[in-house]
Design an enzyme around this catalytic site. Sequence first.
Site, PDB file in Angstrom:
ATOM      1  N   SER A 172     -71.633   2.218  68.310  1.00 44.02           N
ATOM      2  CA  SER A 172     -70.209   1.570  68.083  1.00 44.02           C
ATOM      3  C   SER A 172     -69.950   0.562  69.185  1.00 44.02           C
ATOM      4  O   SER A 172     -70.565  -0.562  69.381  1.00 44.02           O
ATOM      5  CB  SER A 172     -69.416   2.582  67.582  1.00 44.02           C
ATOM      6  OG  SER A 172     -68.317   2.190  67.044  1.00 44.02           O
ATOM      7  N   ASP A 215     -75.147   1.329  64.995  1.00 44.07           N
ATOM      8  CA  ASP A 215     -73.884   1.056  64.331  1.00 44.07           C
ATOM      9  C   ASP A 215     -73.041   0.275  65.048  1.00 44.07           C
ATOM     10  O   ASP A 215     -72.088   0.750  65.154  1.00 44.07           O
ATOM     11  CB  ASP A 215     -73.357   2.277  63.739  1.00 44.07           C
ATOM     12  CG  ASP A 215     -73.039   2.055  62.235  1.00 44.07           C
ATOM     13  OD1 ASP A 215     -73.347   1.116  61.761  1.00 44.07           O
ATOM     14  OD2 ASP A 215     -72.135   3.154  61.695  1.00 44.07           O
ATOM     15  N   HIS A 221     -70.470   6.456  59.880  1.00 47.15           N
ATOM     16  CA  HIS A 221     -70.446   6.107  61.179  1.00 47.15           C
ATOM     17  C   HIS A 221     -70.585   7.142  62.206  1.00 47.15           C
ATOM     18  O   HIS A 221     -71.211   7.075  63.065  1.00 47.15           O
ATOM     19  CB  HIS A 221     -69.091   5.242  61.401  1.00 47.15           C
ATOM     20  CG  HIS A 221     -68.886   4.504  62.868  1.00 47.15           C
ATOM     21  ND1 HIS A 221     -69.984   3.640  63.270  1.00 47.15           N
ATOM     22  CD2 HIS A 221     -68.135   4.605  63.831  1.00 47.15           C
ATOM     23  CE1 HIS A 221     -69.852   2.973  64.463  1.00 47.15           C
ATOM     24  NE2 HIS A 221     -68.663   3.639  64.810  1.00 47.15           N
TER      25      HIS A 221
END
Length: 380
Positions: A226, A249, A304
């Site tokens: 992330s 991600d 996620h």
Amino acid sequence: MGGTQSLALPLGKGPHHVGCTDVMVGHTRQGLFLRLFYPCLPRAGAEQPLWIPRYEYCGGLADFARCSRCWCAPLLSIAIGSCRVPVSWNGPFKLCSSGYPLIIFSHGLGGFRTLYSSVCSELASWGFVVAVLEHRDHSASMTYFCTAKAGKEEWIPYQRVPQGQKEFYFRNKQVHQRAEECMRALRLFEDISSGKSVPNVLHQDFDLSVLKDSIDLTKVAVMGHSFGGVTAVLALVKEPGFRCAVALDAWMFPLENALYPEVPKPVLFINTEKFQTPESVAKMKRLSSRDSQTKIITVLGSVHQSQTDFTFLTGKLASHIFSARGTLDPYKGLDITSRAALAFLQRHLNLREVFDQWDNLLEGIGDSVVPEAPFCRSNL
């Protein structure tokens, strides 16, 4: 919302037992704090470390999740405070004359050094030393450093974007600090490898000097999830010592457009099905269109948090608070993520291993994986 909570983290599937320790260097926030996963020698009755290392992190997670700290922190502590990671705490380091490759790992927004234990211990079981930073840019849900005054700690809480400030400028400053911390982590291992004495402020029962001749500093990658994924991309720009990046991600928003042409080395983007936006994917494709070795794949049935340890929590509490599971079995998701990363790392760190058996994953070929990023959520 109760129910039994347990953390069913898997053992690494590689040939090595895995140890871990915590390392803190320096007495200011300009120092470093990281958790180290490494191949170790087996040890009967080895202690396993707590997954949530201290109660203060429960408070940080509550704040990040916008839950009331007064009820959520104690509830989290009761529910998951006793969960442990199946690795050997301060386990005896397994020497390697040829040197293990090194991965510097950057956590996501609201994360900290223990929340990626599943993927990091898996990589360590295949012969990597993995250093998971706990960033001090106010993006961790909680962290701390030990001041020079004996026994005194200073805590650094999570900080939201200040009112009236544009999010891009706030997050862009953070991502640059995070990339600098990744670079400082590499300098730390260079110091250890050169024979410098590196005192660990935490006084762990682990001598960092044992790493001296067992890390190959010509084979270093940077990785993250992330916010940590885009941190890894920026670290490639800033640090020539990083040979490639693996971005789980990646949240591409905080990186300025002018830097995309400056990314000099390949990136593997491993996306989940439910997080990416068309804008974020377009930024990834700016890199893959310039470098055929930069790959983008999507893991189907994943969300996620599927790339964090939260996906291995059983019980209703975590799923209520952290939206941690997609439809894909979490163990299968970990296999896909780690095997794709290993294949990519073998290719770009020039490793003599068997990870190329998973090369097809890099093309998005296989069960529950597709090439590129066909599923984007709309911003509307």
